[in-house]
Enzyme design. Structure first.
Site, PDB file in Angstrom:
ATOM      1  N   TYR A 189      19.555  30.260 -26.608  1.00 46.17           N
ATOM      2  CA  TYR A 189      19.459  31.717 -26.752  1.00 46.17           C
ATOM      3  C   TYR A 189      20.844  32.343 -26.655  1.00 46.17           C
ATOM      4  O   TYR A 189      21.207  33.183 -27.484  1.00 46.17           O
ATOM      5  CB  TYR A 189      18.540  32.270 -25.659  1.00 46.17           C
ATOM      6  CG  TYR A 189      18.392  33.770 -25.670  1.00 46.17           C
ATOM      7  CD1 TYR A 189      17.532  34.389 -26.571  1.00 46.17           C
ATOM      8  CD2 TYR A 189      19.098  34.571 -24.777  1.00 46.17           C
ATOM      9  CE1 TYR A 189      17.380  35.774 -26.579  1.00 46.17           C
ATOM     10  CE2 TYR A 189      18.958  35.952 -24.781  1.00 46.17           C
ATOM     11  CZ  TYR A 189      18.101  36.547 -25.682  1.00 46.17           C
ATOM     12  OH  TYR A 189      17.958  37.915 -25.690  1.00 46.17           O
ATOM     13  N   SER A 196      22.101  41.030 -26.934  1.00 50.09           N
ATOM     14  CA  SER A 196      21.737  40.860 -25.529  1.00 50.09           C
ATOM     15  C   SER A 196      23.016  40.826 -24.708  1.00 50.09           C
ATOM     16  O   SER A 196      24.089  40.476 -25.224  1.00 50.09           O
ATOM     17  CB  SER A 196      20.980  39.534 -25.335  1.00 50.09           C
ATOM     18  OG  SER A 196      20.880  39.198 -23.967  1.00 50.09           O
TER      19      SER A 196
END
Length: 265
Positions: A166, A153
């Protein structure tokens, strides 16, 4: 970039980016294992699309791809081991591992629970670690090279308030990839990260239905649009192919320029 004769396992591939990757690899000739955790209907939809690709390919130079669905929770090492074993049993081997499965939990740092932290880390980092390890053991046992592509990401680099666990998991993935590029290089195994930005998938339904938030996000993206699963999948296909044999230990951002232009609203 053909992948004829190759077998790819794509974790978390019942929808969204994972589904897009499966279809792209199948179009290139790979046989694909479609993994899901709790939505078998999505996996069956993906499988039907793979079968349609094969049905539409009538050329001798374009062998039909085949798909296979398997349920597994990537937060459990035992289930990961079974997933890979069943994939190998069905197709006879694995050549490509795409670590796509991932989850996120929204909470202010001071409100994050141990259960939510563990859930994110178990799938996003621990799961990737052991899926990769078991895949590498298979390649060593069969004396073959292989490709590992992690779906990371932009948040392996970009802070994302209220998603600290995350971000930590994706930062860990970045270092895991760099370290394994060195450790696995002598075995002819490459490993790379693909780091999407804002991609139009079911997980972003609320955003897509909120014109104000969507508009603010688009202002941060120099290319002026959300990405599509195909934007990510095309890069995965390249990294899985022989044309990327000299590429390892790198992260490739697929974000329309978001990373270098982002400003928290």
């Amino acid at each position: 970039m053909r992948l004829d004769g190759k077998v790819a396992l794509v974790t978390g591939s019942s929808q969204g980016i994972g589904q897009g990757i499966v279809l792209c690899l199948a179009q290139a000739g790979a046989n694909v294992v479609i993994n899901y955790r709790s939505h078998p209907e999505g996996a069956e939809e993906t499988l039907a699309k793979v079968e349609a690709i094969g049905a539409n390919c009538h050329l001798a130079c374009c062998p039909q791809s085949y798909g296979y669905t398997l349920q597994a929770n990537l937060g459990s090492v035992d289930e990961i081991r079974q997933l890979i074993a069943e994939s190998i049993k069905h197709f006879g081997k694995l050549d490509i591992l795409v670590n796509n499965a991932g989850i996120e939990k929204h909470a202010a740092f001071w409100d994050v629970t141990e259960a939510d932290y563990d859930a994110v880390m178990n799938v996003n980092l621990k799961g990737v670690f052991f899926a990769t390890q078991i895949f590498v053991q298979h390649l060593i046992e069969t004396k073959r090279t292989g490709k590992i592509i992690n779906i990371s990401s932009v948040h392996e680099e970009l802070p994302f308030p209220n998603f600290t666990a995350y971000c930590a998991s994706k930062g860990g993935m970045k270092m895991l990839t760099r370290n394994l590029a060195v450790e696995l290089g002598a075995l002819g195994i490459t490993i790379n990260n693909v780091a999407p930005g804002a991609i139009e998938t079911p997980i972003n339904t609320k955003l897509l239905n909120n014109p104000e938030k969507l508009g603010a996000l688009l202002q941060n993206i120099p290319l002026g649009r959300l990405g599509q699963p195909q934007d990510v999948a095309s890069l995965v296909k390249f990294l899985a192919s022989a044309e990327a044999d000299y590429i390892t230990g790198s992260t490739f951002f697929v974000d329309g320029g978001l990373l270098w232009n982002y400003q928290e609203q």
